[in-house]
Design an enzyme around this catalytic site. Sequence first.
Site, PDB file in Angstrom:
ATOM      1  N   GLY A  25       0.825  -1.201   0.000  1.00 29.76           N
ATOM      2  CA  GLY A  25       0.000   0.000   0.000  1.00 29.76           C
ATOM      3  C   GLY A  25       0.854   1.243   0.000  1.00 29.76           C
ATOM      4  N   PRO A  26       0.248   2.395  -0.224  1.00 28.11           N
ATOM      5  CG  PRO A  26      -1.360   4.059  -0.376  1.00 28.11           C
ATOM      6  CD  PRO A  26      -1.183   2.593  -0.506  1.00 28.11           C
ATOM      7  N   PRO A  27       2.498   4.951   1.169  1.00 30.53           N
ATOM      8  CG  PRO A  27       4.380   6.221   0.622  1.00 30.53           C
ATOM      9  CD  PRO A  27       3.122   5.677   0.035  1.00 30.53           C
ATOM     10  CE  LYS A  51       3.508  -0.089   3.236  1.00 28.06           C
ATOM     11  NZ  LYS A  51       3.113   1.334   3.231  1.00 28.06           N
ATOM     12  CB  THR A  52       5.782  -0.198   9.789  1.00 26.60           C
ATOM     13  OG1 THR A  52       6.386  -0.078   8.501  1.00 26.60           O
ATOM     14  CG2 THR A  52       6.836  -0.595  10.803  1.00 26.60           C
ATOM     15  CB  SER A  57      -5.543   4.048 -16.117  1.00 19.89           C
ATOM     16  OG  SER A  57      -5.007   2.909 -15.496  1.00 19.89           O
ATOM     17  CB  VAL A  91      -1.925   2.901   4.474  1.00 21.54           C
ATOM     18  CG1 VAL A  91      -2.245   3.872   3.368  1.00 21.54           C
ATOM     19  CG2 VAL A  91      -0.926   1.857   4.009  1.00 21.54           C
ATOM     20  CE  LYS A 115      -6.427   3.642 -11.878  1.00 16.08           C
ATOM     21  NZ  LYS A 115      -6.483   2.954 -13.170  1.00 16.08           N
TER      22      LYS A 115
END
Length: 778
Positions: free
Chosen positions: A359-361, A365-366, A682, A363, A725
């Site tokens: 996922g993007p920075p 995850k860590t 896209s 969010v 999106k």
Amino acid sequence: MVEEIDTTEIKDELPLLVLRGLVVFPHMVIPLLVGRDKSVEALEEAMVEDRLILLAAQKDETVEEPETEEIYDMGTVAQVKQLVKLPDGTIKILVEGLKRAKIDEFLQEDPYFKIRLQEIEPEEKESKELEALMRSLVNRFEEYVKLNQKLPPETMMTVANVEDPGRLVDVMVSHMSLKVDQEQEILQAVSYKERLKQLYKLLDEEIEVLEVKDKINSEVREQVEKRQKEYYLKEQLKAIKKELGQDEEMSDEIEEYRTKIEEADLPEEVEEKALKEVDRLTRMPPMANEGVVVRNYLDCILDLPWNEKSQDRLVLDDAEEILERDHYGLEDVKDRILEYLAVRKLTDEMKSPILCLVGPPGVGKTSLGKSLAEAIGREFVRLSLGGLKDEAEIRGHRRTYVGSRPGRIINAIRDAGTNNPLFLLDEVDKIQSDFRGDPAAALLEVLDPEQNDTFTDHYLELPFDLSDVIFITTANVTHTIPGPLQDRMEVIEIAGYTEEDKVKIAQEHLLPKQIENHGLSEDQINVSENAIRKLIRNYTRESGVRNLERKLAGVCRKVAKEVVKGKERLSRVTVQNVDSYLGIEKFNYGEVDEESQVGVATGLAWTKSGGDILKIEVSVVPGKGKLLLTGKLGDVMKESGQAALSYARSKIEEFELEEDFHENYDIHIHVPKGAIPKDGPSAGITITTAIISALSGRKVNSKVAMTGEITLRGRVLPVGGVESKVLAAHRAGIETVIMSEENEKNLDEVPDNIKRDLEFKFVEHMDEVTDTALLKEE
């Protein structure tokens, strides 16, 4: 060659060159660097005339531009022998001192110092006393040369045959390391007798210092020789005892290693290897480099947790509570983690799957990895792989040199203290490779449950069981992860947070944390929900909450400053005053609310930071049928533009376009924010819609956004990143989203509250896109 100057014909008016930290004596030849403006001007004046200049030292060398009273009145008339201009603007000159002279009067100060001088010549005649002083001085100088290791013995040759007392002093001073004030005192002395006595006194002081220094060096040398002698005698004693059959007892260090190995309960193979290394150590000289390598190796073996395990605390309710406490939303990810824990509770033999959180920075995850470690009661270890290029960082260095060390995997296990921690491998998509190997390939053994029970580090050279370790990896994207490595992991997509999620996260997690971090209390600051919403809309544009947390920290800093200055009442942060805390707005929320325009269509794009909206503009101008694409587009988007133009040409009759528009007009396709590279499949239907709008004069509905690729026949193809999106469309205030019919199944990933706020049009052909996006002609 520079002409020799007749010292009897020196003019009484000369330019003055002020020296800093240096005194020049007669008969001395020395290079100088000239950089100050006045000095350069004085030098140029001297070169125009007869190359003569007066050299005088300034009293305080820290002063950049000395005044007349800050310059010693006694100096040396010198001749410029050589002059070289350097690239940095300074001038390097070689000067030869000619004779002493006293500044009688300053004739000018700008643009350079010009003085009237008075030559100083002692009127003393030769005498027995002068001769005695000279002989004593020569003898004393000889002692100085012998003690000073920086001066070669040949130095005495330069003074031995000097008969003139003035020249003798000047030559000796040029070979000594004296302070500027000491040298100036000798230069100031007029009579020969005074100069000789002053220099004799300085020589006495210097010789005394050198004798003390020599004494200290001798004592240090004796101590070193004593240690070497003791070491040699000890070695002789060992050899004598060995010849006599009297075996020396095992050293305390060796015995300590043996005891530790026996008490460590190591695996049989490891214990055997360790004892073999101890035996090698007994046969090595104490100070051998290889002994250091063996000691480090034994310490590494003994520090590793070969049998230390953490007991899992697999209570699903507790785990669910921890995940809910630390993370808002992300329901699919939490469910997958709880399923994983449930299976581990039912079977201990299950090979741990490798979860990859993508996922993007920002969010979370860590932090999800940290929460999982806490939920199951394991030690948490994090290793960042971003930019890693050397395979030895994973597998370790071979034990062939003193600086070798184990790889970062084994090091992390040693730091954790257990052989089954939760191991988070961060930024796995940013691993690189070069001539030092491929770290991604080295990770294959680490992450493969079928192989990692015998993972062998190059430094350790022993198998270490990693099968009980829970590995979790994180990445921003998947396409940069090598295929074989990705095949060993189960990818869990984290698209990002909705606006409502961010509001809740800010209220329940971020704001209380920042209030505490900044030493505030809830009685001193209150941030309204609408103010948080404005922060999200107008000051951040991201899928995560990292920048949102920074903005909240900025607000807290401002309030902390007010509190320190004495403000006692509650600081209320509202929609009306939030800009006074954070300045002007960074982003225009809801920029799609502008009026519908001709030739401007809104597309949906995926970026490393999550989804985003993309404006595509098309302009039609008279020309020769050229297609121009700008906005730093990649090859895929350029091809989409060409395909879109071909499709538009096939729809001339349907949209009542000019038949020869492709020959009489140039079409310019532009995507704003030109500094940002853009590429991907896209944008096909968006570009086509914008082209048809520009050619037909029909406006594109600004509330409609679309994503999808187009074929030459007008078929709309599916694309990826649907969840990101759709979140971007909702964040920007879009009302209708158009996408391929094949992407309908991907809406299961989108939160229900987002789907309720948007209208979706699933299409198969470009005709359906234009029917929805293009407004009817007025």
